[in-house]
Design a protein around this motif. Structure first.
Motif, PDB file in Angstrom:
ATOM      1  N   VAL A 107     -19.135 -64.038 -37.576  1.00  0.00           N
ATOM      2  CA  VAL A 107     -17.957 -63.262 -37.599  1.00  0.00           C
ATOM      3  C   VAL A 107     -17.849 -62.425 -38.820  1.00  0.00           C
ATOM      4  N   PRO A 108     -17.993 -62.975 -40.001  1.00  0.00           N
ATOM      5  CA  PRO A 108     -17.958 -62.057 -41.260  1.00  0.00           C
ATOM      6  C   PRO A 108     -19.250 -60.923 -41.316  1.00  0.00           C
ATOM      7  N   ALA A 109     -19.979 -60.921 -40.709  1.00  0.00           N
ATOM      8  CA  ALA A 109     -21.276 -59.990 -40.715  1.00  0.00           C
ATOM      9  C   ALA A 109     -21.220 -59.086 -39.611  1.00  0.00           C
ATOM     10  N   LEU A 110     -20.072 -59.057 -38.564  1.00  0.00           N
ATOM     11  CA  LEU A 110     -20.258 -58.236 -37.300  1.00  0.00           C
ATOM     12  C   LEU A 110     -19.728 -56.872 -37.345  1.00  0.00           C
ATOM     13  N   GLY A 111     -19.194 -56.929 -38.948  1.00  0.00           N
ATOM     14  CA  GLY A 111     -18.423 -55.316 -38.821  1.00  0.00           C
ATOM     15  C   GLY A 111     -17.137 -55.240 -38.806  1.00  0.00           C
ATOM     16  N   PHE A 112     -16.355 -56.666 -38.540  1.00  0.00           N
ATOM     17  CA  PHE A 112     -14.948 -56.541 -38.453  1.00  0.00           C
ATOM     18  C   PHE A 112     -14.482 -56.433 -39.882  1.00  0.00           C
ATOM     19  N   PHE A 113     -15.409 -56.573 -40.873  1.00  0.00           N
ATOM     20  CA  PHE A 113     -14.970 -56.481 -42.438  1.00  0.00           C
ATOM     21  C   PHE A 113     -15.787 -55.632 -43.150  1.00  0.00           C
ATOM     22  N   ASN A 114     -15.275 -54.946 -44.121  1.00  0.00           N
ATOM     23  CA  ASN A 114     -16.296 -54.084 -44.874  1.00  0.00           C
ATOM     24  C   ASN A 114     -17.184 -54.907 -45.645  1.00  0.00           C
ATOM     25  N   VAL A 115     -18.351 -54.902 -45.503  1.00  0.00           N
ATOM     26  CA  VAL A 115     -19.432 -55.475 -46.218  1.00  0.00           C
ATOM     27  C   VAL A 115     -20.579 -54.310 -46.935  1.00  0.00           C
ATOM     28  N   TYR A 116     -20.652 -54.449 -48.356  1.00  0.00           N
ATOM     29  CA  TYR A 116     -21.487 -53.157 -49.103  1.00  0.00           C
ATOM     30  C   TYR A 116     -22.738 -52.795 -48.272  1.00  0.00           C
ATOM     31  N   PHE A 117     -23.376 -53.984 -47.749  1.00  0.00           N
ATOM     32  CA  PHE A 117     -24.795 -53.352 -47.443  1.00  0.00           C
ATOM     33  C   PHE A 117     -24.770 -52.629 -46.199  1.00  0.00           C
ATOM     34  N   MET A 118     -23.656 -52.751 -45.228  1.00  0.00           N
ATOM     35  CA  MET A 118     -23.718 -52.034 -43.981  1.00  0.00           C
ATOM     36  C   MET A 118     -23.744 -50.553 -44.171  1.00  0.00           C
ATOM     37  N   GLN A 119     -23.529 -50.042 -45.508  1.00  0.00           N
ATOM     38  CA  GLN A 119     -23.620 -48.641 -45.458  1.00  0.00           C
ATOM     39  C   GLN A 119     -25.106 -48.283 -45.288  1.00  0.00           C
ATOM     40  N   TYR A 120     -26.083 -49.062 -45.496  1.00  0.00           N
ATOM     41  CA  TYR A 120     -27.346 -48.799 -45.313  1.00  0.00           C
ATOM     42  C   TYR A 120     -27.917 -49.268 -44.015  1.00  0.00           C
ATOM     43  N   ALA A 121     -27.313 -50.204 -43.379  1.00  0.00           N
ATOM     44  CA  ALA A 121     -27.878 -50.970 -42.174  1.00  0.00           C
ATOM     45  C   ALA A 121     -26.654 -51.759 -41.687  1.00  0.00           C
ATOM     46  N   GLN A 122     -26.419 -51.630 -40.205  1.00  0.00           N
ATOM     47  CA  GLN A 122     -25.344 -52.592 -39.498  1.00  0.00           C
ATOM     48  C   GLN A 122     -25.624 -53.963 -39.365  1.00  0.00           C
ATOM     49  N   VAL A 123     -26.842 -54.045 -39.073  1.00  0.00           N
ATOM     50  CA  VAL A 123     -27.256 -55.570 -39.015  1.00  0.00           C
ATOM     51  C   VAL A 123     -28.484 -55.882 -40.049  1.00  0.00           C
ATOM     52  N   SER A 124     -28.760 -57.049 -40.372  1.00  0.00           N
ATOM     53  CA  SER A 124     -29.875 -57.531 -41.255  1.00  0.00           C
ATOM     54  C   SER A 124     -30.159 -59.121 -41.015  1.00  0.00           C
ATOM     55  N   ASP A 125     -31.441 -59.236 -41.335  1.00  0.00           N
ATOM     56  CA  ASP A 125     -31.711 -60.629 -40.943  1.00  0.00           C
ATOM     57  C   ASP A 125     -30.863 -61.589 -41.829  1.00  0.00           C
ATOM     58  N   HIS A 126     -30.667 -61.413 -43.059  1.00  0.00           N
ATOM     59  CA  HIS A 126     -30.201 -62.344 -43.746  1.00  0.00           C
ATOM     60  C   HIS A 126     -28.775 -62.771 -43.456  1.00  0.00           C
ATOM     61  N   PHE A 127     -28.052 -61.849 -42.674  1.00  0.00           N
ATOM     62  CA  PHE A 127     -26.831 -62.222 -42.438  1.00  0.00           C
ATOM     63  C   PHE A 127     -26.623 -63.305 -41.510  1.00  0.00           C
ATOM     64  N   GLN A 128     -27.853 -63.643 -40.552  1.00  0.00           N
ATOM     65  CA  GLN A 128     -27.698 -64.623 -39.727  1.00  0.00           C
ATOM     66  C   GLN A 128     -28.287 -66.023 -40.252  1.00  0.00           C
ATOM     67  N   TYR A 129     -28.662 -66.185 -41.601  1.00  0.00           N
ATOM     68  CA  TYR A 129     -29.263 -67.149 -42.159  1.00  0.00           C
ATOM     69  C   TYR A 129     -28.620 -68.639 -41.695  1.00  0.00           C
ATOM     70  N   HIS A 130     -27.543 -68.624 -41.989  1.00  0.00           N
ATOM     71  CA  HIS A 130     -26.407 -69.856 -41.760  1.00  0.00           C
ATOM     72  C   HIS A 130     -26.254 -70.077 -40.363  1.00  0.00           C
ATOM     73  N   ALA A 131     -26.051 -68.889 -39.485  1.00  0.00           N
ATOM     74  CA  ALA A 131     -25.488 -69.274 -37.999  1.00  0.00           C
ATOM     75  C   ALA A 131     -26.603 -69.408 -37.218  1.00  0.00           C
ATOM     76  N   SER A 132     -27.809 -69.219 -37.532  1.00  0.00           N
ATOM     77  CA  SER A 132     -29.165 -69.042 -36.684  1.00  0.00           C
ATOM     78  C   SER A 132     -29.359 -70.696 -36.397  1.00  0.00           C
ATOM     79  N   ILE A 133     -29.054 -71.381 -37.263  1.00  0.00           N
ATOM     80  CA  ILE A 133     -29.225 -73.017 -36.969  1.00  0.00           C
ATOM     81  C   ILE A 133     -28.496 -73.521 -35.626  1.00  0.00           C
ATOM     82  N   ALA A 134     -27.477 -72.954 -35.180  1.00  0.00           N
ATOM     83  CA  ALA A 134     -26.671 -73.666 -34.116  1.00  0.00           C
ATOM     84  C   ALA A 134     -27.297 -73.381 -32.863  1.00  0.00           C
ATOM     85  N   LEU A 135     -28.064 -72.061 -32.739  1.00  0.00           N
ATOM     86  CA  LEU A 135     -28.765 -71.712 -31.427  1.00  0.00           C
ATOM     87  C   LEU A 135     -30.101 -72.327 -31.444  1.00  0.00           C
TER      88      LEU A 135
END
Length: 709
Positions: free
Chosen positions: A355-383
């Motif tokens: 949720v924090p990396a899906l665009g609901f909140f302003n994240v500085y990196f998102m001015q360069y790209a809306q998605v990034s591999d490092h955003f799912q480092y924690h979440a990927s474990i669940a899937l």
């Protein structure tokens, strides 16, 4: 007292129950421990081998801000600032910066050590994933940890030193979860006993969670993740569960608010790049969520800056992505009695952590790209855990020969992932490799052109930098930072080649940059310094324009001091330089020019005191040693001057001015041999240096005369 018959019967029943529950004989227990150790060793070995290329990598992108140029790493006071002055560091992740501080004092700025720590932290995280899943009795726990260990989407978090925050925060969060399940076992249906041992585990979990937050705030979702886990294991969440989680939720809310404030007010995550409505943000979240699932399933191609999605609330098909993201957990909820609660729990955890990396909140990196591999480092474990558990569960019903084939298939998948990770790691070797790879895979990435142009210019490859900036403007003609980048290169080329046409083109691009972004203070400063020599009033106007937007801008204040100095208003210049240094004590030019202002006013002693204090605070700045040495020569302190000239040369080999002045000081002190070596080295570096040639001849003559005596 001997046990009664009833007691003996109860003990026999407990022993039988223990054996039935799977108690191991001593021999089997030792074998199991040995197998466990080797399984852990295998995980670590897989990580180290897959990430070997990273050990030879350099620092990249904002590693410069976070490590190589981070002044807070240099001193004990800097360590204090990390924790208690949020604006002293790029993002308020003080624990991450503390690890940098320790490493800087162990091995300086050698990148090998920083990369090694990242790799070891990722290996630690993989081990902890395995132990946590094993503790939660998830089938295929080791397989899930192994996939996580060598999956190529994790490379960005491991091979990029700045993403220490990911590998560190995850390791601490997993430790906190392991401690918490020791306090409140998920299989237990009643409240844990109030013994001090259990509550120590609770306190440990809270402390570890707080440390994880100080490493990266993305772990704010951990309390919610734990509640999902308890629902999965018990089928319900009680008021007791929520009450135990209340302190953790409190920490999450507090650190979340701090991070949001820092992103908006310090990092700068606001402006046109984030001016999306609520519907557009929902559409972006749906696209991003499925993007991350797809990259886990098929990790190719992987790019530092991915192309942005075209979000259009008027296109009906774009609503399918968030709709599918909503319908999937609904379907899993309806099917929970037939397939179990595990799949729904895994999906909820993945979505919640993302949720924090899906665009609901302003994240500085998102001015360069809306998605990034490092955003799912924690979440990927669940899937990953869901896939591994499903594979192992399904394979358990196969025939023995088929199970062997399934294990071979799993091994081949792990091998393929490890090879992809190994190859992907090379991309993070250095800035040029990284940005050229990004441009090849995403030719629309304006930030890659910008960063590569800036990097090439810093290497002295100005013509290549010029071409790269022009190529970037073809992609993004309305990007003010590209206009400023091109102007910077043109300005430098125009000055070195004395080509007024290039300087005029630079001015045109600077002016276009401020037209596109009226608050672009760096450009006003650049225009001010360009106009400084010939148009002082115009330069002052540009610096004052900067101060309209940033009243404490150090370079603008320094520029106004330069204007005063050129007009021989040295008292006013001194005041401006001091004001600039209060705003940014690291501004070397202001430190040196303050010295000039003091000397011009006859305050030589104050100038020496000032530079001595600067040298003590920043001992690795050759220019400051050089300026201090010059003042000491004027005071006829030749020994002190020689010491600082020598230090300047040590810090910057090939510093011709310092080398030549060191030779002159040594010559006056009668140290002819050392002076001859200095002048000889100066001539080696600059064969046409007439002054060094004359000084060398004089030193040789003095040596000859002293030998004749």
């Amino acid at each position: 007292m001997p046990p009664t018959k009833s007691t003996q019967d109860r003990q026999r029943r407990q022993a039988a129950s223990t054996r039935g529950a799977g108690a191991l004989s001593p021999q089997v227990g030792l074998a199991w421990q040995s197998l466990t150790i080797w399984a852990g060793v295998a995980l670590v070995a897989m990580v180290v081998i897959a990430y070997l290329p990273a050990l030879d990598a350099e620092f990249i992108w904002d590693d410069e801000t976070n490590v190589t140029n981070n002044e807070t790493l240099r001193s004990l006071d800097g360590l204090r600032q990390m924790w208690f002055v949020p604006r002293s560091i790029q993002q308020y992740y003080p624990l991450m910066y503390t690890t940098y501080w320790v490493e800087y004092h162990l091995w300086g700025l050698a990148p090998f050590g920083y990369h090694l720590v990242n790799i070891l932290l990722h290996a630690t995280a993989a081990l902890l994933v395995w132990r946590l899943l094993l503790r939660l009795q998830v089938p295929g726990a080791w397989l899930a940890a192994a996939i996580f260990a060598v999956h190529p989407v994790e490379v960005e978090s491991v091979a990029w030193v700045t993403e220490r925050k990911n590998v560190l925060s995850l390791s601490l969060a997993l430790l906190a979860m392991l401690a918490y399940v020791r306090f409140d076992p998920p299989e237990a249906s009643t409240a844990p006993s109030p013994g001090p041992g259990r509550w120590r585990w609770y306190a440990t979990a809270v402390v570890l969670f707080a440390l994880a937050l100080f490493a990266k705030t993305v772990v704010v979702t951990l309390p919610a993740v734990m509640l999902v886990i308890y629902w999965w294991k018990r089928g319900r969440v009680t008021a007791r569960d929520v009450a135990y989680m209340a302190p953790l939720f409190g920490l999450s809310i507090a650190m979340g608010l701090v991070t949001r404030w820092v992103e908006l007010n310090h990092v700068g995550a606001e402006g046109n790049e984030w001016s999306m409505g609520e519907v557009e943000r929902l559409l972006l979240a749906g696209r991003a969520l499925w993007f991350y699932v797809a990259k886990l399933a098929w990790p190719h191609p992987l790019v530092l800056f991915y192309p942005n999605f075209t979000i259009d609330s008027g296109q009906w098909w774009q609503y399918l992505f968030p709709l599918a993201a909503i319908l999937l957990p609904v379907g899993l909820w309806l099917a929970r009695n037939s397939i179990g609660r595990g799949p729904l729990a895994a999906v909820l955890i993945f979505c919640g952590v993302m949720v924090p990396a899906l665009g609901f909140f302003n994240v500085y990196f998102m001015q360069y790209a809306q998605v990034s591999d490092h955003f799912q480092y924690h979440a990927s474990i669940a899937l990953i855990a869901l896939v591994a558990a499903s594979a192992v569960t399904l394979s358990s019903g196969l025939k023995p020969q088929q199970r062997v084939m399934a294990r071979v298939g799993a091994s081949l998948v792990l091998f393929a992932l490890a090879v992809l990770t190994y190859c992907q790691t090379f991309i993070y070797h250095d800035l040029e490799v990284l940005y050229r790879d990004t441009i090849a895979k995403n030719p629309q990435s304006w930030i890659a052109y910008l960063n590569l142009s800036t990097h090439l210019d810093s290497l002295g490859r100005a013509d290549e930098a010029l071409n790269m900036a022009r190529a970037g403007l073809e992609v993004a003609p309305s990007q003010p930072r590209l206009h400023a980048c091109l102007a910077n290169v043109l300005d430098e080329l125009g000055e070195t080649r004395r080509d007024p046409r290039q300087r005029q083109e630079a001015i045109a691009h600077y002016q276009e940059a401020v037209r596109l972004k009226p608050s672009y203070t760096d450009v006003y400063n650049s225009l001010g310094f360009m106009a400084l020599q010939d148009h002082r009033d115009e330069a002052a106007g540009y610096f004052e324009q900067t101060l309209v937007y940033e009243p404490e801008n150090a370079r603008a204040l320094y520029g106004l001091g330069r204007v005063d100095g050129l007009a021989d208003r040295w008292a006013a210049a001194q005041q401006r330089f001091e004001q600039a240094l209060r705003s940014d004590p690291r501004l070397v030019d202001a430190q040196n020019d303050l010295t000039v202002a003091l000397v011009r006013q006859g305050k030589t002693s104050e100038a020496i005191e000032h530079l001595t204090a600067v040298v003590q605070r920043y001992p690795d700045r050759p220019e400051v040693h050089y300026e201090l040495a010059n003042l000491l020569v004027a005071r006829e302190d030749l020994a002190g001057a020689a010491q600082h000239y020598a230090e300047a040369v040590r810090l910057r080999p090939g510093y011709i001015e310092a080398l030549q002045n060191l030779g002159a000081a040594l010559l006056k002190m009668g140290q002819n041999d050392r002076a001859i070596r200095c002048f000889g080295e100066t001539l080696r570096l600059d064969p046409n240096n007439a002054q060094a040639r004359a000084n060398l001849a004089q030193a040789q003559e003095f040596k000859r005369m002293s030998m004749e005596k």
